[in-house]
Scaffold this motif. Structure first.
Motif, PDB file in Angstrom:
ATOM      1  N   THR A  45      47.583  47.356  44.766  1.00 16.62           N
ATOM      2  CA  THR A  45      47.192  48.417  43.827  1.00 16.62           C
ATOM      3  C   THR A  45      46.635  47.816  42.539  1.00 16.62           C
ATOM      4  N   VAL A  46      47.316  46.807  42.017  1.00 13.29           N
ATOM      5  CA  VAL A  46      46.866  46.174  40.777  1.00 13.29           C
ATOM      6  C   VAL A  46      45.522  45.482  40.988  1.00 13.29           C
ATOM      7  N   GLN A  47      45.358  44.817  42.105  1.00  6.38           N
ATOM      8  CA  GLN A  47      44.096  44.140  42.386  1.00  6.38           C
ATOM      9  C   GLN A  47      42.930  45.125  42.390  1.00  6.38           C
ATOM     10  N   GLN A  48      43.147  46.284  43.003  1.00  3.70           N
ATOM     11  CA  GLN A  48      42.105  47.315  43.038  1.00  3.70           C
ATOM     12  C   GLN A  48      41.833  47.862  41.644  1.00  3.70           C
ATOM     13  N   GLU A  49      42.898  48.030  40.863  1.00  6.44           N
ATOM     14  CA  GLU A  49      42.770  48.592  39.521  1.00  6.44           C
ATOM     15  C   GLU A  49      41.983  47.668  38.597  1.00  6.44           C
ATOM     16  N   LEU A  50      42.124  46.374  38.800  1.00  5.64           N
ATOM     17  CA  LEU A  50      41.472  45.412  37.920  1.00  5.64           C
ATOM     18  C   LEU A  50      40.153  44.874  38.471  1.00  5.64           C
ATOM     19  N   ALA A  51      39.775  45.316  39.646  1.00  4.54           N
ATOM     20  CA  ALA A  51      38.602  44.762  40.331  1.00  4.54           C
ATOM     21  C   ALA A  51      37.323  44.865  39.506  1.00  4.54           C
ATOM     22  N   THR A  52      37.175  45.944  38.746  1.00  6.88           N
ATOM     23  CA  THR A  52      35.928  46.160  38.005  1.00  6.88           C
ATOM     24  C   THR A  52      36.093  46.003  36.495  1.00  6.88           C
ATOM     25  N   VAL A  53      37.229  45.433  36.082  1.00 16.35           N
ATOM     26  CA  VAL A  53      37.510  45.295  34.648  1.00 16.35           C
ATOM     27  C   VAL A  53      37.062  43.924  34.145  1.00 16.35           C
ATOM     28  N   ASP A  54      36.267  43.910  33.096  1.00 18.69           N
ATOM     29  CA  ASP A  54      35.813  42.658  32.502  1.00 18.69           C
ATOM     30  C   ASP A  54      36.533  42.336  31.196  1.00 18.69           C
ATOM     31  N   ASP A  55      36.865  43.363  30.444  1.00 21.29           N
ATOM     32  CA  ASP A  55      37.478  43.169  29.135  1.00 21.29           C
ATOM     33  C   ASP A  55      38.961  42.793  29.279  1.00 21.29           C
ATOM     34  N   PRO A  56      39.394  41.666  28.730  1.00 20.37           N
ATOM     35  CA  PRO A  56      40.785  41.226  28.865  1.00 20.37           C
ATOM     36  C   PRO A  56      41.804  42.237  28.348  1.00 20.37           C
ATOM     37  N   ARG A  57      41.497  42.849  27.219  1.00 19.83           N
ATOM     38  CA  ARG A  57      42.439  43.821  26.670  1.00 19.83           C
ATOM     39  C   ARG A  57      42.610  45.010  27.614  1.00 19.83           C
ATOM     40  N   GLU A  58      41.515  45.538  28.110  1.00 20.09           N
ATOM     41  CA  GLU A  58      41.599  46.659  29.048  1.00 20.09           C
ATOM     42  C   GLU A  58      42.331  46.242  30.318  1.00 20.09           C
ATOM     43  N   GLY A  59      42.075  45.009  30.755  1.00 22.08           N
ATOM     44  CA  GLY A  59      42.737  44.516  31.956  1.00 22.08           C
ATOM     45  C   GLY A  59      44.247  44.458  31.795  1.00 22.08           C
ATOM     46  N   LEU A  60      44.704  43.944  30.659  1.00 18.68           N
ATOM     47  CA  LEU A  60      46.144  43.879  30.407  1.00 18.68           C
ATOM     48  C   LEU A  60      46.756  45.272  30.313  1.00 18.68           C
ATOM     49  N   GLU A  61      46.066  46.183  29.657  1.00 18.10           N
ATOM     50  CA  GLU A  61      46.577  47.552  29.553  1.00 18.10           C
ATOM     51  C   GLU A  61      46.746  48.169  30.934  1.00 18.10           C
ATOM     52  N   ARG A  62      45.757  47.978  31.771  1.00 19.48           N
ATOM     53  CA  ARG A  62      45.840  48.545  33.124  1.00 19.48           C
ATOM     54  C   ARG A  62      46.968  47.905  33.929  1.00 19.48           C
ATOM     55  N   LEU A  63      47.110  46.591  33.781  1.00 25.00           N
ATOM     56  CA  LEU A  63      48.188  45.887  34.461  1.00 25.00           C
ATOM     57  C   LEU A  63      49.544  46.433  34.033  1.00 25.00           C
ATOM     58  N   PHE A  64      49.745  46.548  32.729  1.00 26.60           N
ATOM     59  CA  PHE A  64      51.032  47.033  32.216  1.00 26.60           C
ATOM     60  C   PHE A  64      51.303  48.473  32.638  1.00 26.60           C
ATOM     61  N   ARG A  65      50.269  49.289  32.646  1.00 25.72           N
ATOM     62  CA  ARG A  65      50.458  50.694  33.038  1.00 25.72           C
ATOM     63  C   ARG A  65      50.758  50.817  34.537  1.00 25.72           C
ATOM     64  N   CYS A  66      50.130  49.979  35.329  1.00 29.17           N
ATOM     65  CA  CYS A  66      50.425  49.966  36.762  1.00 29.17           C
ATOM     66  C   CYS A  66      51.884  49.578  37.000  1.00 29.17           C
ATOM     67  N   TYR A  67      52.348  48.588  36.258  1.00 29.89           N
ATOM     68  CA  TYR A  67      53.719  48.130  36.409  1.00 29.89           C
ATOM     69  C   TYR A  67      54.710  49.219  35.984  1.00 29.89           C
ATOM     70  N   ALA A  68      54.392  49.897  34.880  1.00 26.03           N
ATOM     71  CA  ALA A  68      55.252  50.979  34.408  1.00 26.03           C
ATOM     72  C   ALA A  68      55.322  52.094  35.447  1.00 26.03           C
ATOM     73  N   GLU A  69      54.180  52.451  36.005  1.00 27.55           N
ATOM     74  CA  GLU A  69      54.145  53.513  37.021  1.00 27.55           C
ATOM     75  C   GLU A  69      54.935  53.114  38.259  1.00 27.55           C
ATOM     76  N   PHE A  70      54.829  51.854  38.637  1.00 24.57           N
ATOM     77  CA  PHE A  70      55.576  51.357  39.791  1.00 24.57           C
ATOM     78  C   PHE A  70      57.082  51.496  39.556  1.00 24.57           C
ATOM     79  N   ALA A  71      57.533  51.097  38.376  1.00 25.22           N
ATOM     80  CA  ALA A  71      58.960  51.183  38.052  1.00 25.22           C
ATOM     81  C   ALA A  71      59.432  52.623  37.933  1.00 25.22           C
ATOM     82  N   GLU A  72      58.558  53.492  37.446  1.00 23.16           N
ATOM     83  CA  GLU A  72      58.925  54.899  37.230  1.00 23.16           C
ATOM     84  C   GLU A  72      58.953  55.714  38.523  1.00 23.16           C
TER      85      GLU A  72
END
Length: 203
Positions: A73-100
């Motif tokens: 899921t994370v790999q797909q979410e970050l596949a088209t992301v170039d900006d590091p900040r946006e990438g980290l935000e998406r990673l963290f949000r994916c992790y939060a959703e997984f835990a929730e």
């Protein structure tokens, strides 16, 4: 494995995993017996142990599947992301959703059944499986790190994983306590936390 063709072994193994997951989530580890798992499949209880050493070993395989799916899921979410900040935000949000929202996480961690679920699993093996999912994320973090001019460029990817689990993940496990303070408070704090972490690491 004597008595079964390769195709039969694979089919039975998949059925055990699917049935075990359903029963684990419905009744929990304590109220589920090996017979409960094997009966719907139509195999003897003794046959179960030709595939898994114990219920805990089966549950560990189920957990492994969950972590693999999270990594995908994370790999797909970050596949088209170039900006590091946006990438980290998406990673963290994916992790939060997984835990929730992941039912297995809810059943084993949040409801306090973790030790009971995996009690007969070798601690080292359990730790390895726990790390496998996050370890799959290391190349993604390394890629974001290579494109960052901020502090992220100097931070080890495994440290980012530790930061993610120790802040975003831990907060997700206590979401109800946040919302007891004020409705929607959890999401407010989570948004600030994730945004601040991503900004602080990349700017």
């Amino acid at each position: 494995m004597h008595g079964f063709s390769d195709e039969e072994r694979e089919r039975i193994r998949e059925q055990l995993i699917e049935t075990g997951r359903e029963l684990l989530l419905t009744y929990g580890p304590g109220k589920t017996t090996v017979s409960d798992i094997t009966e719907p499949i139509g195999i003897a209880k003794s046959t179960f142990y030709r595939f898994f050493d114990s219920k805990s070993a089966l549950y560990l395989q189920i957990f492994r599947r969950e972590m693999e799916e999270f990594g995908e899921t994370v790999q797909q979410e970050l596949a088209t992301v170039d900006d590091p900040r946006e990438g980290l935000e998406r990673l963290f949000r994916c992790y939060a959703e997984f835990a929730e929202e992941n039912q297995l996480v809810q059943q084993t961690v949040i409801q306090g059944n973790y030790q009971e679920t995996f009690r007969s699993v070798d601690p080292e093996k359990l730790e390895t499986v726990q790390q496998e999912g996050p370890v799959e994320l290391l190349p993604l973090i390394e890629d974001l790190r290579a494109r960052s001019n901020g502090p992220l460029a100097e931070v080890d990817p495994s440290t980012v994983l530790g930061l993610m689990g120790g802040s975003v993940g831990l907060m997700a496990l206590h979401r109800d306590e946040f919302d007891e303070y004020e409705s929607g408070y959890y999401k407010q704090v989570q948004d600030v936390l994730i945004t601040s972490l991503a900004r602080g690491l990349t700017e």
